[in-house]
Scaffold this motif. Structure first.
Motif, PDB file in Angstrom:
ATOM      1  N   SER A  38       0.829  -1.211   0.000  1.00 44.01           N
ATOM      2  CA  SER A  38       0.000   0.000   0.000  1.00 44.01           C
ATOM      3  C   SER A  38       0.862   1.259   0.000  1.00 44.01           C
ATOM      4  CB  SER A  38      -0.925  -0.010   1.220  1.00 44.01           C
ATOM      5  OG  SER A  38      -1.787  -1.136   1.191  1.00 44.01           O
ATOM      6  N   LEU A  39       1.964   1.222   0.738  1.00 38.26           N
ATOM      7  CA  LEU A  39       2.876   2.370   0.766  1.00 38.26           C
ATOM      8  C   LEU A  39       3.428   2.647  -0.624  1.00 38.26           C
ATOM      9  CD1 LEU A  39       4.668   4.464   2.273  1.00 38.26           C
ATOM     10  CD2 LEU A  39       6.330   2.631   2.595  1.00 38.26           C
ATOM     11  N   TYR A  40       3.882   1.613  -1.309  1.00 37.21           N
ATOM     12  CA  TYR A  40       4.436   1.804  -2.644  1.00 37.21           C
ATOM     13  C   TYR A  40       3.366   2.358  -3.598  1.00 37.21           C
ATOM     14  CZ  TYR A  40       7.561   0.909  -6.600  1.00 37.21           C
ATOM     15  OH  TYR A  40       8.382   1.057  -7.684  1.00 37.21           O
ATOM     16  N   ARG A  41       2.154   1.787  -3.532  1.00 34.06           N
ATOM     17  CA  ARG A  41       1.094   2.238  -4.427  1.00 34.06           C
ATOM     18  C   ARG A  41       0.708   3.689  -4.152  1.00 34.06           C
ATOM     19  NH1 ARG A  41      -4.424  -0.155  -2.929  1.00 34.06           N
ATOM     20  NH2 ARG A  41      -3.945   1.332  -1.261  1.00 34.06           N
ATOM     21  N   ASP A  42       0.548   4.030  -2.878  1.00 33.88           N
ATOM     22  CA  ASP A  42       0.084   5.367  -2.529  1.00 33.88           C
ATOM     23  C   ASP A  42       1.143   6.425  -2.830  1.00 33.88           C
ATOM     24  OD1 ASP A  42      -2.199   4.122  -1.677  1.00 33.88           O
ATOM     25  OD2 ASP A  42      -1.649   4.153   0.451  1.00 33.88           O
ATOM     26  N   ARG A  43       2.397   6.085  -2.613  1.00 32.95           N
ATOM     27  CA  ARG A  43       3.464   7.062  -2.782  1.00 32.95           C
ATOM     28  C   ARG A  43       3.952   7.157  -4.223  1.00 32.95           C
ATOM     29  NH1 ARG A  43       5.688  11.067   0.607  1.00 32.95           N
ATOM     30  NH2 ARG A  43       5.364  10.498   2.769  1.00 32.95           N
ATOM     31  N   PHE A  44       4.091   6.011  -4.889  1.00 30.48           N
ATOM     32  CA  PHE A  44       4.790   6.009  -6.178  1.00 30.48           C
ATOM     33  C   PHE A  44       3.969   5.446  -7.332  1.00 30.48           C
ATOM     34  CE2 PHE A  44       7.910   5.082  -2.729  1.00 30.48           C
ATOM     35  CZ  PHE A  44       8.448   6.355  -2.650  1.00 30.48           C
ATOM     36  N   ASP A  45       2.831   4.822  -7.056  1.00 29.57           N
ATOM     37  CA  ASP A  45       1.949   4.290  -8.087  1.00 29.57           C
ATOM     38  C   ASP A  45       2.724   3.343  -9.011  1.00 29.57           C
ATOM     39  OD1 ASP A  45      -0.446   3.888  -9.321  1.00 29.57           O
ATOM     40  OD2 ASP A  45      -0.323   5.683 -10.581  1.00 29.57           O
ATOM     41  N   ASN A  46       2.787   3.629 -10.290  1.00 23.53           N
ATOM     42  CA  ASN A  46       3.424   2.729 -11.256  1.00 23.53           C
ATOM     43  C   ASN A  46       4.849   3.138 -11.600  1.00 23.53           C
ATOM     44  OD1 ASN A  46       1.255   0.889 -11.677  1.00 23.53           O
ATOM     45  ND2 ASN A  46       0.209   2.444 -12.903  1.00 23.53           N
ATOM     46  N   THR A  47       5.481   3.920 -10.759  1.00 23.28           N
ATOM     47  CA  THR A  47       6.880   4.298 -10.999  1.00 23.28           C
ATOM     48  C   THR A  47       7.765   3.048 -10.929  1.00 23.28           C
ATOM     49  OG1 THR A  47       6.457   6.436  -9.973  1.00 23.28           O
ATOM     50  CG2 THR A  47       8.754   5.778 -10.244  1.00 23.28           C
ATOM     51  N   PRO A  48       8.631   2.824 -11.910  1.00 22.03           N
ATOM     52  CA  PRO A  48       9.470   1.611 -11.900  1.00 22.03           C
ATOM     53  C   PRO A  48      10.404   1.604 -10.699  1.00 22.03           C
ATOM     54  CG  PRO A  48       9.637   2.774 -14.003  1.00 22.03           C
ATOM     55  CD  PRO A  48       8.868   3.653 -13.097  1.00 22.03           C
ATOM     56  N   GLY A  49      10.538   0.439 -10.089  1.00 28.05           N
ATOM     57  CA  GLY A  49      11.395   0.336  -8.925  1.00 28.05           C
ATOM     58  C   GLY A  49      11.842  -1.081  -8.669  1.00 28.05           C
ATOM     59  N   ILE A  50      12.671  -1.225  -7.647  1.00 32.61           N
ATOM     60  CA  ILE A  50      13.182  -2.519  -7.234  1.00 32.61           C
ATOM     61  C   ILE A  50      13.064  -2.601  -5.718  1.00 32.61           C
ATOM     62  CG2 ILE A  50      15.548  -1.613  -7.211  1.00 32.61           C
ATOM     63  CD1 ILE A  50      16.470  -4.450  -7.933  1.00 32.61           C
ATOM     64  N   VAL A  51      12.583  -3.746  -5.231  1.00 30.32           N
ATOM     65  CA  VAL A  51      12.342  -3.950  -3.800  1.00 30.32           C
ATOM     66  C   VAL A  51      13.225  -5.095  -3.334  1.00 30.32           C
ATOM     67  CG1 VAL A  51      10.631  -4.548  -2.057  1.00 30.32           C
ATOM     68  CG2 VAL A  51       9.976  -3.110  -4.002  1.00 30.32           C
ATOM     69  N   TYR A  52      13.900  -4.886  -2.195  1.00 31.77           N
ATOM     70  CA  TYR A  52      14.777  -5.912  -1.634  1.00 31.77           C
ATOM     71  C   TYR A  52      14.106  -6.557  -0.431  1.00 31.77           C
ATOM     72  CZ  TYR A  52      18.410  -4.233  -4.729  1.00 31.77           C
ATOM     73  OH  TYR A  52      19.132  -3.898  -5.844  1.00 31.77           O
ATOM     74  N   ALA A  53      13.956  -7.876  -0.491  1.00 33.59           N
ATOM     75  CA  ALA A  53      13.274  -8.647   0.550  1.00 33.59           C
ATOM     76  C   ALA A  53      14.303  -9.382   1.397  1.00 33.59           C
ATOM     77  CB  ALA A  53      12.288  -9.622  -0.078  1.00 33.59           C
ATOM     78  N   ALA A  54      13.808 -10.002   2.474  1.00 32.40           N
ATOM     79  CA  ALA A  54      14.685 -10.674   3.433  1.00 32.40           C
ATOM     80  C   ALA A  54      14.853 -12.153   3.130  1.00 32.40           C
ATOM     81  CB  ALA A  54      14.138 -10.491   4.850  1.00 32.40           C
TER      82      ALA A  54
END
Length: 827
Positions: free
Chosen positions: A371-387
């Protein structure tokens, strides 16, 4: 005369001989020894590096060598190639790609080191002669030393923390540090261009990067040099300049079989990954070539790149790269973490990934991140690092559930599927890539804009490699955005690495650039994805730097993130410098942003004492005494108002405010102290009190005059008369009369003080004294600017002006009009 003519002829013959030898050596070595426009006698002067290269080349030619030996190539081949490349007005590659300034700096630094090493060898030898013999001996001797080094490693394998054995190849290992996305591959291609006559071996840490290097070097025009690894004893008869690209793992397994005659230059990509025991041991066991290590970070856990690559030829800090526009600027967003990771241990320089995954991989946290990614950046391309791998796939599921085009990749992903996924990301069919550590190194996408660290890291190297994925410039990318899950006021001493701790930034401002702004924009201006907040907070652990931030940025500092001492310091700075028109917004910040009571009190006290605006000082004093004031603080306020030069014009207004505060019980002090303050303030307003008493009681002036001009028992009698009169008058008039009275003898003083106590309660007396004073003006009056008076002119100037006016009237005087026909009225 004959001898004089022979000398130039001898010099000319010597120069011609040098030119002929240089051309002969150039045809033999494949690199020029003389360039157009150079003076042979100067360029090939005895003792220079190029002259030593020429002498050693002629020695090998005379010995019957049809091609340069491997030792000669190592010693001189790269040096001559670098001189050739850097001699161009605009150094470029075979494809015509021009090298940028920082890439030229890396080549120039390498050339400087090579020339310096030759001069050092010459100093050790006493002259430039015999250099080839020394080089041959140096290449023949290391084998028994390597065996002894291996013995030492075997004995101390468990306890050793660093290499301590002989390392004959260390003098030929160099490094340069450029940030990720600044074009290290093009810099490597520059070295390949300079080493056109040398065998080049490029080592990298992943098979994916091997393909990437092959693709990039083919694009730059070096695809015809690619060759499989050349093994010992299988060297081609014609020698040549092979270009081989392999991984560190392959090199560690095959370094014993790799030909030591085929390769004279080894380029190590991501040199920090070559610090492991097996890889570094393989590099030390293959000492003949020149090594050039390229890296964006100087360390791997407790090891430094300088341990394996001692000499640095160039260093480009990330901030300088951003300022030059080589990489995309970086903005930062800090999100307070929901899950606590204080109990997660650090193993091998980073958090234990298994325990970290158990702590973070929960559905509620994953949904909140999506939800944070959607609300802040919408469809802006990005990369997420998981554990972890499972965490990455769970996150991808939640990201897709909120409508984002997300996909997870890991080591489990088949190579073909991985290539298809990355290609879909480049085409825009996928906007969010989620991974554990697969894409931390070796993968680049210019459209990647967001880097979200859902799995925090304690390793500076890992963090720098992660953010490097979003640092490539793109026409539609104004800046890369890094999302750190740390408290907004977290300092650099925290276990979790953040962008500000990596760059040693002084303050955090949400959405603002952390790297310097580029000097010029190469691409068109893109729309900003994150707007800077109006507040900031210092995050450096250095106390002096924190106070410097507060002093410099006090208007934007958010006080709720400061500790008690820093809030008081901030309030002091603000009280001195705040303007009258800014008071409303500042008071809102004080109350709404959670500033402490002590901070508010400090601000009001400082503003009342040191602010240059008179109205603001009065308002601050009034606000300060509207709350309960401690004894010491109120005593300071009384001293301030009665004695400070800044209050000279507003002293009566300040006295009235303090007297009303005493009357309202705002001063927390014993009655005796309150009485002393009350009459001290009344004494400071003696003139106005005397005027009020004289206006209401005509005998006041006579009584006060008689008291002041008498002495002895007559003085005591006058004091008694004044006291009796004051007690019979109304309270404000009596208090004003006693405020102006001053006894010169103990008896007279005792009578006056006793009368002051009998007037009424202390609060009533203070209120009455305050009512005798005019209310301070809080609004600005009429403008004090006076009309500028016209300066009187001297008689000569007046006469000159009159003459000018007369001349002007004469010029403007019209000529007499022609007579017009006059109509006669009809009869």
């Amino acid at each position: 005369m004959q001898e004089i003519k022979e000398q130039p002829t001898t010099a000319s013959e010597a120069t011609d001989g040098l030119v002929a030898a240089a051309l002969r050596a150039e045809a033999w070595a494949g690199e020029p020894f003389l360039r157009e426009g150079e003076d042979p006698a100067q360029a090939l002067a005895p003792g220079t590096s190029r002259r030593r290269a020429l002498d050693d080349a002629l020695t090998e030619i005379e010995a019957g060598a049809h091609a340069p030996s491997s030792a000669w190539k190592v010693r001189y081949g790269l040096m001559l190639g670098l001189e050739r490349v850097l001699a161009e007005p605009r150094p470029h590659l075979a494809s015509g790609t021009e090298l940028r300034r920082h890439q030229v700096d890396a080549l120039a630094g390498m050339l400087t080191e090579l020339i310096a090493s030759h001069e050092k060898d010459a100093a050790l030898n006493g002259n430039g002669n015999g250099a080839a013999t020394e080089a041959v001996q140096e290449e023949d001797e290391p084998e028994p030393e390597e065996e002894s080094a291996e013995d030492v490693l075997d004995e101390e394998d468990e306890e050793e923390t660093g290499f301590t054995g002989p390392d004959p190849g260390a003098v030929r290992r160099y490094r340069f540090r450029h940030p990720t996305a600044s074009g290290k591959t093009i810099a490597a291609a520059g070295f390949v261009e300079a080493a056109r006559t040398l065998g080049v071996l490029i080592l990298t840490h992943r098979r994916l990067l091997v393909s990437q290097f092959e693709r990039d070097l083919t694009t730059e025009g070096y695809g015809d040099r690619f060759s499989p690894a050349i093994e010992r004893g299988k060297e081609p008869l014609r020698g040549g300049n092979p270009l081989t690209i392999q991984t560190y793992a392959w090199f560690a397994r095959h370094q014993d079989t790799v030909s030591r005659e085929a390769y004279q230059l080894v380029i190590c990509d991501e040199a920090h990954t070559a610090l492991g025991e097996k890889t570094s041991s393989a590099i030390r066991s293959f000492p003949e070539p020149i090594y050039i290590g390229m890296t964006a970070t100087e360390q791997l856990i407790a090891k430094q790149v300088s341990d394996v690559f001692p000499a640095s030829v160039d260093d480009l800090p990330l901030q300088d790269a951003a300022r030059r526009g080589l990489i995309a600027p970086l903005r930062c967003l800090r999100v307070p973490p929901v899950a606590a990771i204080n109990q997660v241990p650090i193993v091998g320089g980073d958090f234990d990934q298994e325990i970290l995954a158990k702590t973070l991989d929960h559905q509620a946290l994953n949904q909140a991140a999506a939800s944070l990614y959607r609300d802040r950046f919408d469809n802006t391309p990005g990369i997420v690092y998981a554990a972890g791998v499972d965490h990455a796939y769970n996150l991808a599921q939640e990201f897709r559930a909120v409508g984002l085009k997300a996909e997870a990749v890991s080591g489990r992903t088949p190579p073909v599927r991985l290539a298809e996924t990355l290609a879909a990301y480049e085409r825009g069919e996928i906007n969010v890539l989620i991974n554990a550590m697969l894409l931390a190194e070796g993968w680049n996408s210019p459209r990647a804009t967001i880097c979200m660290h859902l799995a925090p890291t304690a390793s500076r190297r890992v963090y720098q490699q992660r953010i490097g994925r979003i640092m490539r410039t793109h026409p539609r990318k104004e800046a890369g955005i890094v999302v750190d899950f740390v408290p907004k006021a977290a300092t650099h001493n925290e276990r979790v690495i953040s962008l500000h701790s990596l760059l040693d930034a002084d303050f955090y401002r949400e959405g603002a650039r952390v790297t310097p702004a580029p000097r010029r924009r190469v691409q068109r201006r893109a729309r900003r994805k994150l707007t800077p907040a109006p507040w900031l907070v210092p995050v450096t652990p250095d106390v002096r730097r924190r106070l410097a931030v507060i002093t410099r940025e006090w208007q934007r500092v958010d006080p709720k993130y400061l500790d008690e001492d820093e809030q008081r310091y901030w309030a002091t700075i603000a009280g001195r410098q705040i303007r009258f028109e800014e008071r409303g917004a500042f008071v809102e910040k004080l109350t709404a942003r959670g500033a402490s009571r002590a901070c508010l009190e400090q601000f009001l006290a400082t503003c009342a004492a040191e602010n240059p605006n008179r109205r603001l000082r009065i308002i601050a004093l009034s606000d300060r005494v509207s709350m309960t004031v401690e004894r010491a603080d109120f005593d300071d306020l009384v001293t301030l108002v009665t004695q400070a030069p800044t209050w000279e014009k507003d002293r009566m207004g300040g006295v009235r405010i303090l007297l009303r505060a005493i009357a309202e019980g705002k001063a927390d002090a014993p009655e005796q102290i309150l009485a002393r303050w009350t009459w001290r303030l009344a004494r400071a307003s003696r003139k106005l009190q005397d005027r009020r008493a004289s206006a209401e009681f005509p005998e006041a002036k006579r009584l006060l005059g008689a008291l002041a001009n008498s002495r002895g028992h007559r003085h005591e009698e006058n004091a008694a008369k004044l006291v009796n009169a004051a007690l019979d008058l109304p309270l404000p008039v009596g208090a004003a009369l006693l405020a102006s009275a001053e006894g010169y003898t103990p008896r007279a003083t005792q009578l006056i003080e006793a009368a002051r106590e009998r007037l009424g309660t202390l609060q009533e007396v203070a209120g009455a004294l305050a009512e005798n004073l005019p209310q301070p003006k809080l609004t600005s009056g009429r403008s004090r600017r006076r009309k500028r008076r016209k300066r009187r002119k001297s008689p000569a100037q007046q006469q000159q002006k009159q003459q000018q006016q007369q001349n002007g009237q004469a010029a403007e005087k019209p000529s007499p009009p022609e007579p017009a026909a006059v109509e006669t009225p009809a009869s």
